[in-house]
Design a protein around this motif. Sequence first.
Motif, PDB file in Angstrom:
ATOM      1  N   GLY A  12      -7.832  33.263  88.543  1.00 51.47           N
ATOM      2  CA  GLY A  12      -6.532  32.614  88.476  1.00 51.47           C
ATOM      3  C   GLY A  12      -5.478  33.275  89.331  1.00 51.47           C
ATOM      4  N   PHE A  13      -5.888  34.210  90.187  1.00 48.86           N
ATOM      5  CA  PHE A  13      -4.900  34.872  91.032  1.00 48.86           C
ATOM      6  C   PHE A  13      -4.402  33.947  92.146  1.00 48.86           C
ATOM      7  CE2 PHE A  13      -3.936  37.576  94.776  1.00 48.86           C
ATOM      8  CZ  PHE A  13      -2.825  38.222  94.260  1.00 48.86           C
ATOM      9  N   LYS A  14      -5.282  33.161  92.714  1.00 46.12           N
ATOM     10  CA  LYS A  14      -4.862  32.257  93.801  1.00 46.12           C
ATOM     11  C   LYS A  14      -3.813  31.261  93.325  1.00 46.12           C
ATOM     12  CE  LYS A  14      -6.700  29.322  97.487  1.00 46.12           C
ATOM     13  NZ  LYS A  14      -5.725  28.232  97.286  1.00 46.12           N
ATOM     14  N   PRO A  15      -3.967  30.650  92.140  1.00 45.71           N
ATOM     15  CA  PRO A  15      -2.903  29.745  91.674  1.00 45.71           C
ATOM     16  C   PRO A  15      -1.545  30.432  91.518  1.00 45.71           C
ATOM     17  CG  PRO A  15      -4.912  29.344  90.449  1.00 45.71           C
ATOM     18  CD  PRO A  15      -5.163  30.554  91.282  1.00 45.71           C
ATOM     19  N   VAL A  16      -1.547  31.748  91.168  1.00 46.65           N
ATOM     20  CA  VAL A  16      -0.278  32.472  91.076  1.00 46.65           C
ATOM     21  C   VAL A  16       0.371  32.532  92.449  1.00 46.65           C
ATOM     22  CG1 VAL A  16       0.786  34.720  90.608  1.00 46.65           C
ATOM     23  CG2 VAL A  16      -0.985  33.830  89.075  1.00 46.65           C
ATOM     24  N   ASN A  17      -0.415  32.848  93.465  1.00 49.35           N
ATOM     25  CA  ASN A  17       0.111  32.880  94.837  1.00 49.35           C
ATOM     26  C   ASN A  17       0.607  31.503  95.271  1.00 49.35           C
ATOM     27  OD1 ASN A  17       0.074  35.524  95.783  1.00 49.35           O
ATOM     28  ND2 ASN A  17      -2.085  35.428  96.379  1.00 49.35           N
ATOM     29  N   ASP A  18      -0.188  30.467  94.958  1.00 48.00           N
ATOM     30  CA  ASP A  18       0.163  29.120  95.400  1.00 48.00           C
ATOM     31  C   ASP A  18       1.417  28.607  94.705  1.00 48.00           C
ATOM     32  OD1 ASP A  18      -2.041  29.197  97.021  1.00 48.00           O
ATOM     33  OD2 ASP A  18      -3.326  28.049  95.657  1.00 48.00           O
ATOM     34  N   ARG A  19       1.573  28.949  93.439  1.00 47.94           N
ATOM     35  CA  ARG A  19       2.684  28.391  92.666  1.00 47.94           C
ATOM     36  C   ARG A  19       3.968  29.187  92.844  1.00 47.94           C
ATOM     37  NH1 ARG A  19       2.812  27.466  86.069  1.00 47.94           N
ATOM     38  NH2 ARG A  19       4.938  26.586  85.978  1.00 47.94           N
ATOM     39  N   PHE A  20       3.839  30.521  92.830  1.00 45.08           N
ATOM     40  CA  PHE A  20       5.036  31.362  92.826  1.00 45.08           C
ATOM     41  C   PHE A  20       5.278  32.084  94.148  1.00 45.08           C
ATOM     42  CE2 PHE A  20       3.426  31.365  88.393  1.00 45.08           C
ATOM     43  CZ  PHE A  20       4.465  30.647  87.805  1.00 45.08           C
ATOM     44  N   ALA A  32       5.275  37.105  94.523  1.00 52.75           N
ATOM     45  CA  ALA A  32       4.913  37.199  93.108  1.00 52.75           C
ATOM     46  C   ALA A  32       3.495  37.740  92.960  1.00 52.75           C
ATOM     47  CB  ALA A  32       5.034  35.831  92.446  1.00 52.75           C
ATOM     48  N   GLY A  33       2.595  37.297  93.839  1.00 50.87           N
ATOM     49  CA  GLY A  33       1.239  37.830  93.790  1.00 50.87           C
ATOM     50  C   GLY A  33       1.197  39.321  94.045  1.00 50.87           C
ATOM     51  N   ASP A  34       1.994  39.778  95.016  1.00 51.66           N
ATOM     52  CA  ASP A  34       2.064  41.216  95.288  1.00 51.66           C
ATOM     53  C   ASP A  34       2.618  41.972  94.084  1.00 51.66           C
ATOM     54  OD1 ASP A  34       1.072  40.747  97.779  1.00 51.66           O
ATOM     55  OD2 ASP A  34       2.985  40.987  98.833  1.00 51.66           O
ATOM     56  N   ALA A  35       3.638  41.399  93.458  1.00 47.80           N
ATOM     57  CA  ALA A  35       4.230  42.054  92.285  1.00 47.80           C
ATOM     58  C   ALA A  35       3.206  42.154  91.158  1.00 47.80           C
ATOM     59  CB  ALA A  35       5.462  41.294  91.822  1.00 47.80           C
ATOM     60  N   LEU A  36       2.396  41.115  90.994  1.00 48.28           N
ATOM     61  CA  LEU A  36       1.351  41.147  89.966  1.00 48.28           C
ATOM     62  C   LEU A  36       0.343  42.256  90.248  1.00 48.28           C
ATOM     63  CD1 LEU A  36      -0.400  38.083  88.389  1.00 48.28           C
ATOM     64  CD2 LEU A  36      -1.740  40.057  89.094  1.00 48.28           C
ATOM     65  N   LEU A  37      -0.073  42.356  91.508  1.00 44.07           N
ATOM     66  CA  LEU A  37      -1.039  43.398  91.864  1.00 44.07           C
ATOM     67  C   LEU A  37      -0.454  44.796  91.669  1.00 44.07           C
ATOM     68  CD1 LEU A  37      -2.580  41.853  95.110  1.00 44.07           C
ATOM     69  CD2 LEU A  37      -3.618  41.967  92.831  1.00 44.07           C
ATOM     70  N   GLN A  38       0.824  44.948  91.964  1.00 45.58           N
ATOM     71  CA  GLN A  38       1.460  46.248  91.756  1.00 45.58           C
ATOM     72  C   GLN A  38       1.516  46.605  90.283  1.00 45.58           C
ATOM     73  OE1 GLN A  38       5.124  45.422  93.809  1.00 45.58           O
ATOM     74  NE2 GLN A  38       4.469  46.430  95.698  1.00 45.58           N
ATOM     75  N   GLU A  39       1.835  45.623  89.445  1.00 44.75           N
ATOM     76  CA  GLU A  39       1.865  45.888  88.006  1.00 44.75           C
ATOM     77  C   GLU A  39       0.463  46.182  87.484  1.00 44.75           C
ATOM     78  OE1 GLU A  39       2.838  46.393  84.084  1.00 44.75           O
ATOM     79  OE2 GLU A  39       4.113  46.437  85.865  1.00 44.75           O
ATOM     80  N   LEU A  40      -0.518  45.471  88.012  1.00 42.51           N
ATOM     81  CA  LEU A  40      -1.905  45.739  87.610  1.00 42.51           C
ATOM     82  C   LEU A  40      -2.302  47.163  87.981  1.00 42.51           C
ATOM     83  CD1 LEU A  40      -4.900  43.366  87.906  1.00 42.51           C
ATOM     84  CD2 LEU A  40      -5.090  45.635  88.929  1.00 42.51           C
ATOM     85  N   GLY A  41      -1.920  47.601  89.186  1.00 43.76           N
ATOM     86  CA  GLY A  41      -2.220  48.975  89.582  1.00 43.76           C
ATOM     87  C   GLY A  41      -1.558  49.987  88.671  1.00 43.76           C
ATOM     88  N   ALA A  89      -3.449  41.206  79.571  1.00 42.82           N
ATOM     89  CA  ALA A  89      -2.174  40.917  78.912  1.00 42.82           C
ATOM     90  C   ALA A  89      -1.231  40.228  79.893  1.00 42.82           C
ATOM     91  CB  ALA A  89      -1.552  42.207  78.397  1.00 42.82           C
ATOM     92  N   PRO A  90      -0.279  39.442  79.399  1.00 40.28           N
ATOM     93  CA  PRO A  90       0.620  38.698  80.287  1.00 40.28           C
ATOM     94  C   PRO A  90       1.432  39.615  81.205  1.00 40.28           C
ATOM     95  CG  PRO A  90       0.742  37.852  78.047  1.00 40.28           C
ATOM     96  CD  PRO A  90      -0.058  39.124  77.977  1.00 40.28           C
ATOM     97  N   TYR A  91       1.793  39.074  82.357  1.00 45.09           N
ATOM     98  CA  TYR A  91       2.614  39.773  83.342  1.00 45.09           C
ATOM     99  C   TYR A  91       3.955  39.043  83.475  1.00 45.09           C
ATOM    100  CZ  TYR A  91      -1.732  42.040  84.776  1.00 45.09           C
ATOM    101  OH  TYR A  91      -2.903  42.753  84.786  1.00 45.09           O
ATOM    102  N   GLY A 108       9.561  38.277  87.331  1.00 45.90           N
ATOM    103  CA  GLY A 108      10.897  37.686  87.359  1.00 45.90           C
ATOM    104  C   GLY A 108      11.141  36.937  86.069  1.00 45.90           C
ATOM    105  N   THR A 109      11.391  35.653  86.182  1.00 42.11           N
ATOM    106  CA  THR A 109      11.621  34.827  84.992  1.00 42.11           C
ATOM    107  C   THR A 109      10.340  34.159  84.512  1.00 42.11           C
ATOM    108  OG1 THR A 109      12.178  32.920  86.377  1.00 42.11           O
ATOM    109  CG2 THR A 109      13.990  34.367  85.712  1.00 42.11           C
ATOM    110  N   GLN A 110       9.233  34.391  85.215  1.00 46.19           N
ATOM    111  CA  GLN A 110       7.978  33.742  84.883  1.00 46.19           C
ATOM    112  C   GLN A 110       7.014  34.719  84.200  1.00 46.19           C
ATOM    113  OE1 GLN A 110       7.592  30.486  85.342  1.00 46.19           O
ATOM    114  NE2 GLN A 110       9.592  30.314  86.372  1.00 46.19           N
ATOM    115  N   THR A 111       6.264  34.205  83.251  1.00 48.08           N
ATOM    116  CA  THR A 111       5.214  34.969  82.599  1.00 48.08           C
ATOM    117  C   THR A 111       3.879  34.346  82.974  1.00 48.08           C
ATOM    118  OG1 THR A 111       6.645  35.517  80.725  1.00 48.08           O
ATOM    119  CG2 THR A 111       4.271  35.746  80.398  1.00 48.08           C
ATOM    120  N   VAL A 112       2.996  35.152  83.528  1.00 48.03           N
ATOM    121  CA  VAL A 112       1.702  34.635  83.971  1.00 48.03           C
ATOM    122  C   VAL A 112       0.588  35.489  83.359  1.00 48.03           C
ATOM    123  CG1 VAL A 112       2.651  33.791  86.141  1.00 48.03           C
ATOM    124  CG2 VAL A 112       1.637  36.059  86.044  1.00 48.03           C
TER     125      VAL A 112
END
Length: 378
Positions: free
Chosen positions: A242-250, A254-263, A310-312, A315-319
Motif C-alpha cells: 500500500g505504499f504506492k497508493p500513499v505516493n499517488d494520493r498524497f 508524504a511518501g518520504d515522510a512515511l519512510l522517515q517515520e518508519l526508519g 501502526a498508523p502514520y 500532516g493532517t492525514q493518517t495512513v
Amino acid sequence: MPAGAETDDVYAALVAELARIALPTTIMAITLAAVGLFIAQVLGHAFLFAAVAVGLLASACKLALIVLQMRRLARGPLARKEARRWEWGQILTTIGVASSVGALVGTVFAQPRMDLQMLATGLLFGYCSGVVTHLSVRPFIAAGALLLAALPAIVSAAWGGGMSHGILATMFSLFLVGALQSVLSAHRTAIRQIRLRLDMAALARSDALTGLANRLGLRGAFDGLSATGNDSVAIHCFDLDGFKPVNDRFGHAAGDALLQELGARLRLLLAAPALAARIGGDEFVVLQPGVRHVEEAETLARRIVHALGAPYQLGTQTVTVGLSLGFACAPSASADLDDLLREADAASYAVKRRGGGVAAGGLGGAREQERRAGTMRV
C-alpha cells in the motif's frame, strides 16, 4: 560538537595514525645511534653510552609496536579501550627516545666543544621536527616529547655562561613555544580531517532519506559479526503493501515522510548489534545476530510488524500500510548473507501470495537442521 572534540571513533582513528611512523622512527634511531655514539666516544662519558642505549632500545620497541599495531589495524578499526592500550605503548616508548635525546643534548651543551654542540643541535631539531610532524595527532605525547628533549638543552645552554649561550637558550625556548603551538594546530587539523573522512564513510554506508544502513552498510555489519559460538544470525526482509497508493494520493513528499517515520520506529525498536537497512524504494532488511532459537527471530518479526503496521500521521492525514515479512536463520559460523537474503526475500513473497500468517519451516536435505525460514504478513 566542539571542533577539537574526540569521539570514540575519532580517538581510535588518531591512535591508529601513530602506527604510520615506521620510517621516521627508523631514521631517528639511525641518527641517534650515529650522533649519540660519536659524542659519547669523544667525551668518554659512560652516562652518554647508557642514554644512547636507552634511546635505541626504546626505538626498537616502538618499531615492534608499530608492526604489531599495523597487523591489528589490518583486521579492522580499534575500540576505545584497545586504542588506549596501544597509545600507552606509544607513550612509554616515546618517553624513552625523548629522554635519551634530552640527556644527550643537555650534556653536550654543558661542554665547550662547538663541533659537538652543532651535532647536538642538528639531532635536537631533527627529533623535534619529527615529533611535530608525526606525533601531533596525540598532542600530550608530542608536547611531552618536546619538553623532555628540549628543556635539558635550554637549561644547559642558559647555565653555560656567555652571551652566545644565552642567545642560544632563548632561541631554543622560542622555538619550543612555536613547536607546541604547531602541535595544537596540527591536532585540530587532524581531527577535522578524520571527522570528515569518517562522515564520508558513514554516508557511503547509510541511506540518505531514512538514516538507516544501505546495502553497503548491511554488508559491512554482517561481515563484522563474530563467527564464533553456537548462536545464529537472522535476516528479515519486508516491503510495504500500500505504499504506492500513499505516493499517488498524497505525493512523494508524504511518501518520504512515511519512510522517515518508519526508519525512526525501526531505530527505536532495535538494539545494537541488530541493524536495519533500506535496500530499495520500500524494501527493508533487518539484521538480527545472536539468535539462539528460531523463535527469537519470529518474536522480533512480530514486533516489527506490530510497530510498523501502526498508523502514520502525515500532516493532517493518517495512513496505514501493511508489511510482507520473511525471515531466515543460519548458524553464525557458516551464514552467508546472500543466501539468507534470497531465502528471506522468497519467504516474504510467499506470504504475499498466501495472504498472511506466520510460518517457519526447514529447507530440507542436509541443511534442514541448519537453516529455517519464516514468513509474516499484516
